[in-house]
Design a protein around this motif. Sequence first.
Motif, PDB file in Angstrom:
ATOM      1  N   GLU A  41       0.536  -0.951   0.477  1.00 44.74           N
ATOM      2  CA  GLU A  41      -0.164  -0.448   0.149  1.00 44.74           C
ATOM      3  C   GLU A  41       1.207   1.173   0.286  1.00 44.74           C
ATOM      4  O   GLU A  41       0.696   2.197  -0.520  1.00 44.74           O
ATOM      5  N   GLY A  44       2.319   1.671  -3.324  1.00 45.11           N
ATOM      6  CA  GLY A  44       1.463   2.628  -4.419  1.00 45.11           C
ATOM      7  C   GLY A  44       1.217   4.378  -3.716  1.00 45.11           C
ATOM      8  O   GLY A  44       0.765   4.986  -4.873  1.00 45.11           O
ATOM      9  N   PHE A  45       1.001   3.980  -2.533  1.00 43.10           N
ATOM     10  CA  PHE A  45       0.940   5.488  -2.440  1.00 43.10           C
ATOM     11  C   PHE A  45       2.057   6.790  -3.024  1.00 43.10           C
ATOM     12  O   PHE A  45       2.313   7.400  -3.402  1.00 43.10           O
ATOM     13  N   ALA A  46       3.232   5.731  -2.881  1.00 46.19           N
ATOM     14  CA  ALA A  46       4.276   6.940  -2.826  1.00 46.19           C
ATOM     15  C   ALA A  46       5.287   6.669  -4.977  1.00 46.19           C
ATOM     16  O   ALA A  46       5.245   8.124  -5.441  1.00 46.19           O
ATOM     17  N   PRO A  48       2.959   7.821  -7.633  1.00 46.17           N
ATOM     18  CA  PRO A  48       2.690   8.634  -8.352  1.00 46.17           C
ATOM     19  C   PRO A  48       3.876   9.766  -7.739  1.00 46.17           C
ATOM     20  O   PRO A  48       4.368  11.021  -9.226  1.00 46.17           O
ATOM     21  N   ALA A 126      -3.182   7.365  -2.733  1.00 39.14           N
ATOM     22  CA  ALA A 126      -3.164   7.900  -3.816  1.00 39.14           C
ATOM     23  C   ALA A 126      -2.766   8.841  -3.449  1.00 39.14           C
ATOM     24  O   ALA A 126      -4.110   9.445  -3.582  1.00 39.14           O
TER      25      ALA A 126
END
Length: 391
Positions: A41, A44-46, A48, A126
């Motif tokens: 997770e 996935g946030f990182a 972009p 994100a």
Amino acid sequence: MKKIGLLPRLIIAIILGILFGMVLPEPGVRVFATFNGIFGEFLGFAIPLIILGFVAPGIGDLGKGAGRVLAVTAALAYTSTVFAGTMAYFANISILPLFITEGALSTDLTAEGASAAAFIEISIPAVMGVMTALILAFTIGIGIAATGSKTIKSLMDEFQTIISKMISGIIIPLLPLHIMGIFANLAYSGQVFQILSVFSRVFVLVIILHLTIIVLQYLIAGTLAGANPFKLVKTMLPAYFTAIGTQSSAATIPVTLAQTKKNGVNEGVADFAIPLSATIHLSGSTITLVSCSVAIMLIAGMPLSFGTYIGFIMALGVTMVAAPGVPGGAVMAAIGLLQSMLGFDATLTSLMIALYLAQDSFGTACNVTGDGAIAILVNKFSGHKLLPQTN
């Protein structure tokens, strides 16, 4: 005590993960699955942020330079990168199906009987989608290059530094533990040895493709410049082996530059083309990314089409520009494309990172060796002849 490198740590993590997956009961494997879920997770946030932090200033940097020579160098580097990726695609779809059973990997880590599930699930949305980040990065980067904005460029450079620290201080150190959890779950579900078999075969094919593209690059450069291509390659071997040790195109620039000048390239051309090519010419990394992704898509039973892949390859040539100066920077910059264009989920992304990093040194070596060929072509198109080669 000497610090253990990333590749040895990944190998140790894979071995320990297999052992843990074979001997631990389900609750023990679920601990790894819980960590993997949270780390996935966060990754996935990182993604972009990584795209925005490195693609925008990387494109902005291309606004600097010497006009026509810059355009020629960039065009040659991009063409070489796209050609290498296209060659890798056709080689892999022709050869890998002979050794890989399509759809053999179950990627559903929560399916009953497939692998252990996490104890808890935490969602970290994100701040923006991957494609939004890509378009925003292109817009800002092109804007910086077109306007020469120092304020926005300084802001993006500082943001890049923050993201680089996040990668080197959080993602890379935790990556071996994440890979350990992935392989523990694969061992628990009985799929690990098939994955290792795929890894070994892809590794051999990637090295062959690296050597093939180097020979092709110097055949073209040597023929146009009127020099023996194999002597040119031989002169560049110190750069190749230095890159294997450093895992960094930037760190190898002094050696690449010296060997390129020994090949007779004009000093001014070499001083310009080699540092620029170190950030925009990534034929070896593209071969590795394409080969690894094709292999993973095959074992996951995902559809493969040239129409999808040519877009992926062309986008890679842009998004990897000025990739983070850390081991595996190219795959970190490519994660967004893997997910948005090829449909990779968290599990496939993790396998992709592990498979790519195992071959990262050789991809970097291919990149820097090819930089010498790009410099020879730029030298030719700039109206210079190769000087006699020196020892």
